[in-house]
Structure formats: structure tokens, C-alpha cells
Design a protein around this motif. Structure first.
Motif, mmCIF file in Angstrom:
data_model
loop_
_atom_site.group_PDB
_atom_site.id
_atom_site.type_symbol
_atom_site.label_atom_id
_atom_site.label_comp_id
_atom_site.label_asym_id
_atom_site.label_seq_id
_atom_site.Cartn_x
_atom_site.Cartn_y
_atom_site.Cartn_z
ATOM 1 N N PHE A 144 -1.521 98.780 42.515
ATOM 2 C CA PHE A 144 -0.979 100.047 42.038
ATOM 3 C C PHE A 144 0.371 100.293 42.703
ATOM 4 C CE2 PHE A 144 -3.790 101.312 45.590
ATOM 5 C CZ PHE A 144 -2.929 102.065 46.374
ATOM 6 N N ASP A 145 1.223 101.004 41.985
ATOM 7 C CA ASP A 145 2.512 101.394 42.538
ATOM 8 C C ASP A 145 2.341 102.678 43.347
ATOM 9 O OD1 ASP A 145 3.906 99.300 41.253
ATOM 10 O OD2 ASP A 145 3.970 100.456 39.395
ATOM 11 N N ARG A 146 3.260 102.919 44.243
ATOM 12 C CA ARG A 146 3.220 104.135 45.074
ATOM 13 C C ARG A 146 4.413 105.025 44.749
ATOM 14 N NH1 ARG A 146 -0.154 103.450 49.872
ATOM 15 N NH2 ARG A 146 -1.145 101.398 49.766
ATOM 16 N N ARG A 147 4.101 106.217 44.311
ATOM 17 C CA ARG A 147 5.138 107.216 44.078
ATOM 18 C C ARG A 147 5.278 108.035 45.363
ATOM 19 N NH1 ARG A 147 2.745 109.919 40.316
ATOM 20 N NH2 ARG A 147 3.470 108.516 38.681
ATOM 21 N N ARG A 148 6.463 108.020 45.951
ATOM 22 C CA ARG A 148 6.662 108.693 47.237
ATOM 23 C C ARG A 148 7.389 110.018 47.047
ATOM 24 N NH1 ARG A 148 6.700 103.250 47.959
ATOM 25 N NH2 ARG A 148 5.463 102.457 49.710
ATOM 26 N N ILE A 149 6.791 111.063 47.578
ATOM 27 C CA ILE A 149 7.411 112.384 47.548
ATOM 28 C C ILE A 149 7.915 112.676 48.956
ATOM 29 C CG2 ILE A 149 7.050 114.842 47.165
ATOM 30 C CD1 ILE A 149 4.657 112.389 45.608
ATOM 31 N N ALA A 150 9.218 112.772 49.102
ATOM 32 C CA ALA A 150 9.816 112.946 50.426
ATOM 33 C C ALA A 150 10.598 114.251 50.478
ATOM 34 C CB ALA A 150 10.734 111.769 50.739
ATOM 35 N N TYR A 151 10.250 115.123 51.441
ATOM 36 C CA TYR A 151 10.934 116.400 51.631
ATOM 37 C C TYR A 151 12.144 116.211 52.547
ATOM 38 C CZ TYR A 151 6.948 118.881 49.593
ATOM 39 O OH TYR A 151 5.983 119.345 48.740
ATOM 40 N N GLU A 177 3.612 115.460 59.153
ATOM 41 C CA GLU A 177 4.654 115.566 60.167
ATOM 42 C C GLU A 177 6.001 115.080 59.619
ATOM 43 O OE1 GLU A 177 5.775 113.812 64.616
ATOM 44 O OE2 GLU A 177 3.752 113.538 63.798
ATOM 45 N N LYS A 178 5.986 113.943 58.922
ATOM 46 C CA LYS A 178 7.225 113.389 58.377
ATOM 47 C C LYS A 178 7.505 113.873 56.956
ATOM 48 C CE LYS A 178 7.185 109.266 61.275
ATOM 49 N NZ LYS A 178 7.220 107.776 61.296
ATOM 50 N N LYS A 179 6.563 114.645 56.415
ATOM 51 C CA LYS A 179 6.707 115.247 55.084
ATOM 52 C C LYS A 179 6.921 114.191 53.989
ATOM 53 C CE LYS A 179 8.206 119.833 56.574
ATOM 54 N NZ LYS A 179 9.185 120.912 56.389
ATOM 55 N N ILE A 180 6.040 113.194 54.009
ATOM 56 C CA ILE A 180 6.042 112.165 52.973
ATOM 57 C C ILE A 180 4.634 112.047 52.396
ATOM 58 C CG2 ILE A 180 6.266 109.690 52.482
ATOM 59 C CD1 ILE A 180 8.487 109.551 54.501
ATOM 60 N N THR A 181 4.532 112.099 51.089
ATOM 61 C CA THR A 181 3.258 111.951 50.399
ATOM 62 C C THR A 181 3.350 110.765 49.454
ATOM 63 O OG1 THR A 181 2.868 114.332 50.484
ATOM 64 C CG2 THR A 181 1.574 113.067 48.891
ATOM 65 N N GLU A 182 2.287 109.944 49.402
ATOM 66 C CA GLU A 182 2.255 108.793 48.506
ATOM 67 C C GLU A 182 1.161 108.993 47.464
ATOM 68 O OE1 GLU A 182 1.900 105.196 50.723
ATOM 69 O OE2 GLU A 182 3.784 105.485 51.805
ATOM 70 N N VAL A 183 1.525 108.814 46.210
ATOM 71 C CA VAL A 183 0.595 108.981 45.091
ATOM 72 C C VAL A 183 0.445 107.640 44.375
ATOM 73 C CG1 VAL A 183 0.177 110.171 42.908
ATOM 74 C CG2 VAL A 183 1.263 111.399 44.815
ATOM 75 N N ALA A 184 -0.788 107.246 44.117
ATOM 76 C CA ALA A 184 -1.041 105.986 43.425
ATOM 77 C C ALA A 184 -0.703 106.113 41.946
ATOM 78 C CB ALA A 184 -2.507 105.582 43.585
ATOM 79 N N SER A 185 -0.037 105.096 41.426
ATOM 80 C CA SER A 185 0.299 105.034 40.009
ATOM 81 C C SER A 185 -0.201 103.694 39.468
ATOM 82 C CB SER A 185 1.816 105.147 39.812
ATOM 83 O OG SER A 185 2.155 105.007 38.447
ATOM 84 N N PRO A 186 -1.230 103.687 38.605
ATOM 85 C CA PRO A 186 -1.779 102.422 38.109
ATOM 86 C C PRO A 186 -0.704 101.571 37.440
ATOM 87 C CG PRO A 186 -3.137 104.279 37.416
ATOM 88 C CD PRO A 186 -1.879 104.857 38.000
ATOM 89 N N MET A 187 -0.864 100.272 37.536
ATOM 90 C CA MET A 187 0.100 99.376 36.896
ATOM 91 C C MET A 187 -0.088 99.341 35.391
ATOM 92 S SD MET A 187 0.482 96.233 39.581
ATOM 93 C CE MET A 187 1.344 96.488 41.142
ATOM 94 N N GLY A 188 -1.344 99.438 34.941
ATOM 95 C CA GLY A 188 -1.605 99.448 33.506
ATOM 96 C C GLY A 188 -2.528 98.333 33.084
#
Length: 489
Positions: free
Chosen positions: A439-446, A98-109
Motif C-alpha cells: 500500500f502507498d502512504r499518504r503523509r499529512i504534515a503540519y 509530536e512531529k505532527k505527521i500522520t500516515e494514511v494507507a492508500s491501497p495500490m488497487g
């Protein structure tokens, strides 16, 4: 000049980081299903060795109780896995269509982990599982007095990883431990995060390393028994918590506060639970055992039984004594029973009402326990709410043993052996640390809306036009004034 051992420790840290970095890159390609299978099997392997690891921890450190360390090992393995198994930690972890936001996990390392001697094997298991669940590698710098049992816990986990065909180096442990080696590990450019559990000096060093750190502060936990409480259960829970593994969990009660109207009954209930109330002379001797002349906590009493502490203090107590209690008249360096003790020792305070208990609790928390935990035993929801709104803590534990409640054993808090104390305790988080912190969160926002603005050219033209109009008006006024003066001559 550095000695050979220090140099070897530094080199070991570098080698472990190099291996971990390579292994983590491979782990980062795993699917959520593969990660979960890996961590699930590690939890089972650790649980299967819970008893021998507990025995070795007691032998290695001289602290605690084997049966209770077994329980901690199980909480850190299967108990933790039950809590984290459904967490999304790989790939897309959240999607809001609905808000067009996706969060992708990015390992810290690569994560560096500092482990205390009080909870050595359980903390090692716990930190390994949460790190790998978030697709990270981890390297341990063990406490010198718990090195053997920590290394054994790592060996158990690595054996299972090898059987599963996982990349070599995901879990590492320094077997040559030195200050220089640990500093090298914490400050290494390929280490992304430090998980620091231990004393204040250790946590401060982690925060000063230049590497992001999640550290935890000390716990000087007060427990208030309010007049409406089920007194039998309140006392039994406090005794269960304070004697669990001889009080080595930092969330265990350090002081008990009671209202004067129930004091006599509470004292008798503690005595029925085999708590021993010290007289003035005995209290002074135990205080000297708790806090020597230099003012620090005497490590010789940490994780020891009440009988052993009495022996150290040079007093005699009943053979069935489980906890030593001293009626305490103040808070601070002059009152050793008011500090964190990590042993079956309790300060005992009497107040007239819950408002006084509230103020005293904050005074105790300010003396070495800010941001950690608080216990309250009450049926009065208004009092409970009043406490919750005022206390500088990250966990308020109601009608439950604080050591077991804070770590998630008797509550629905996340099972954890790294309990954040928030900004009040000088920590970066107030959470019970879980894979979600790793983990970090990579946010994809439309884009969902456009902003209408005038073009720069239009704005300039409009601005110039306004200036021109304004100038012409002023000129007309000046001319009119001149003509008026001329007509008067």
C-alpha cells in the motif's frame, strides 16, 4: 498472427482486471476490522485444505514432497496470519503527534501475480492474504505446469470469500495461460503492481512491462561451517534444509564451505545423515544431468529426490541416500555444482580459514545469487559480524537451515515466499514481502516552523543601494586620480 487461444487468454486477462477493479473499490471501503476478519477466515480455509492442496501440487508438477508442501501451505496461511494480524493497513497507519505527521494507507488497487511451479499453492495462498490485507485485489497468472493446483488454491479462497459476502473478483486466476495473455495482464493500465516470483526471465519480463513490479532474483546460497560451530547441529540443519521439499525453496543451501581443520569430521557427519559423496566419475555424470550442453538448469532434476537424480544421471547410490554431494574446485559455468540447483544436490568446498570462506562465498553469490541469502554456522560473533558487513546479501542466516530461516519458519523474519534481493539482485526491495509493501502512504504534515525572509521590494532596494554606493566610490577614486595628475603639470 495470434491463435484463438492467445486471443482468448488476452480477453480473459482484461475481463479479470475489470472484475478485480470493481471488487477492489468495494474492498477499499472496508474497515481494518472487516479486512482482518476476511483475511483471518481465508487463512483458516487455506490451512484446512493444506493436505489436499499439497497432494495436488506434487501430482500436478511432479516436484517436491507432500508432507513438506503441507508445511509450506500452513506457513503461508496460519503462520503468515499470526505475523501480519496486528499490522495496520487501512486508514491511519501511523501518527506522530509530536512531529505532527500522520500516515494514511492508500491501497495500490489491482495486483498481478506470477506464481512458480516450485512453490505453487503456498505462494498463491501467501500472495492472496498479503494483498487482501492491504485492501488490494489480486489476479494470478499460473505457471503452466502448476495450473491445476494453483486454480484449486484460488477456488478454496474464493469459496470462503463468497461465504463471507465479499465482492466477487477479489482473487482471480487465468485458466487460459499464454505469453500474450500474461503480457496483457502485466501491462494493463488498471494493474497497479506485479508480484513476480519465479525464474530470472519471468522477473525481467515483469520489470520490463511498464508496470511497477516487486520481483525476486535467484538464490545461489552458500553455507559456511566455521570451526567454532556445533558441527552436529550444523550438518543436521543443512540436511534438513536441503531435503525440505526436495530443495525447491530458492533459499536452500546450494554449496557448503568448511575449514580444512574440521573437514574430515564434517564429512563423516554428512555421511551419518545419509548424504552420499560422489567420486570424480559420478560427479561428472551428475554434472551433465544438472547442466546440459546448452548451459541452463535441467528442469528434469528440479524438486526430484536424490535417488531419482542418480537414476537420471545413470549412477547407483544407496537406497537411503538423501543428498548428493560433490567436492568442487571452482565456481562458474564449468562447475555445475556451483550454481543454483533447486534439488538435493550440494557443492562442497574446503578452505583454510574464515577469510578464504568469506571470499569464496562472495564468488558463489556473484554467480547467480547476488542479494539473496547466505548461511553461516558459528559461535564466533566476530566472524559472524565480519561476514555480515561484507556479503552482498539481503538475509544472513545464522545457525539455522537457510530454506526455513529465510522464509520465516525458524527465524523471526516475516513469513514470505517472495524474498527480495535488493538492488544487488536487480530487485526493487530487499524485504521479505509483506502487506506493508503493498500500500502507498499518504503523509499529512503540519507546518511546525516559519521561515523569515526579506520582501522582494526590500531586497531590490538594498541591492540598488549597494550598487549605488559602490559606483560612487569608484567615481571618487577616478576624480582623485585626475586631480592628482593635473596638479603635477
Amino acid at each position: 498472427m495470434l491463435e484463438d487461444r492467445d486471443l482468448k487468454s488476452i480477453q480473459m486477462a482484461r475481463n479479470l482486471v475489470q472484475k478485480a477493479k470493481k471488487a477492489q473499490k468495494e474492498l477499499a471501503e472496508y474497515s481494518q476490522e472487516q479486512i482482518d476478519n476476511l483475511v483471518s477466515e481465508l487463512a483458516k480455509a487455506a490451512a484446512a485444505e493444506a493436505q489436499p492442496l499439497a497432494e495436488l501440487a506434487v501430482k500436478d508438477t511432479g516436484m517436491g514432497i507432500v508432507e513438506d508442501k503441507v508445511e509450506k501451505n500452513l506457513l503461508a496461511s496460519t503462520g503468515l496470519w499470526d505475523y501480519i494480524k496486528d499490522m495496520k493497513t487501512v486508514g491511519v497507519v501511523r501518527e506522530d503527534r509530536e512531529k505532527k505527521i500522520t500516515e494514511v494507507a492508500s491501497p495500490m488497487g489491482v495486483i498481478a501475480a506470477l506464481v512458480p511451479s516450485t512453490n505453487p499453492t503456498s505462494t498463491t495462498i501467501y500472495k492472496s492474504l498479503i494483498s487482501l490485507k492491504a485492501a488490494n485485489a489480486i489476479i494470478f497468472s499460473p505457471h503452466p505446469s502448476a495450473q491445476e493446483c494453483i486454480q484449486k488454491a484460488v477456488d478454496v479462497l474464493n469459496k470462503k470469500l463468497a461465504e463471507l459476502g465479499a465482492p466477487e473478483g477479489l482473487i482471480g486466476c487465468m485458466d487460459i495461460v499464454s505469453l500474450e495473455g500474461t503480457s496483457e495482464l502485466m501491462s494493463h493500465e488498471d494493474v497497479s503492481l506485479i508480484l513476480a516470483t519465479g525464474g530470472s526471465a519471468m522477473v525481467k519480463a515483469a520489470y520490463s512491462s511498464g508496470t511497477p513490479a516487486l520481483g525476486v532474483g535467484p538464490g545461489n546460497v552458500p553455507a559456511f561451517i566455521e570451526r567454532s560451530a556445533d558441527l552436529d547441529k550444523a550438518v543436521a540443519r543443512i540436511m534438513q534444509s536441503k531435503t525440505f521439499d526436495n530443495g525447491t525453496i530458492c533459499a536452500s543451501e546450494q554449496s557448503v564451505i568448511v575449514e580444512s581443520c574440521i573437514k574430515d569430521e564434517v564429512v563423516e557427519l554428512f555421511k551419518k545423515e545419509n548424504a552420499y559423496f560422489l567420486d570424480a566419475d559420478e560427479s561428472k555424470k551428475v554434472e551433465d544431468a544438472i547442466q546440459p550442453a546448452h548451459g541452463g538448469l535441467n528442469a528434469a532434476i528440479v524438486g526430484k529426490s536424490a535417488q531419482k537424480i542418480a537414476e537420471i544421471a545413470g549412477i547407483e547410490v544407496p537406497s537411503n541416500c538423501r543428498v548428493l554431494i560433490s567436492e568442487t574446485g571452482g565456481v562458474g559455468p564449468d562447475y555445475p555444482f556451483s550454481r543454483e540447483k533447486l534439488a538435493p544436490l550440494l557443492g562442497f568446498y574446503t578452505v583454510e580459514n574464515w577469510e578464504e570462506a568469506c571470499d569464496l562465498s562472495m564468488e558463489i553469490l556473484n554467480y547467480g545469487g547476488l542479494g539473496h541469502s547466505l548461511g553461516i554456522h558459528s559461535k564466533n560473533e566476530e566472524v559472524i559480524r565480519a561476514f555480515s558487513l561484507k556479503k552482498p546479501t539481503s538475509r544472513m542466516l545464522v545457525n539455522t537451515p537457510t530454506a526455513l530461516g529465510a522464509t520465516g519458519k525458524t527465524t523471526n523474519l516475516a513469513p514470505s515466499f517472495t524474498l527480495g534481493c535488493g538492488s544487488k539482485g536487480g530487485n526493487a526491495t530487499s524485504d521479505n514481502i509483506t502487506p506493508l509493501n503493498l500500500f502507498d502512504r499518504r503523509r499529512i504534515a503540519y507546518g511546525v516552523r516559519d521561515v523569515e525572509t526579506s520582501t522582494p521590494q526590500t531586497q531590490t532596494a538594498t541591492s540598488n543601494s549597494n550598487l549605488k554606493d559602490s559606483g560612487e566610490e569608484e567615481l571618487d577614486i577616478i576624480i582623485d586620480k585626475i586631480l592628482e595628475k593635473l596638479s603635477q603639470k
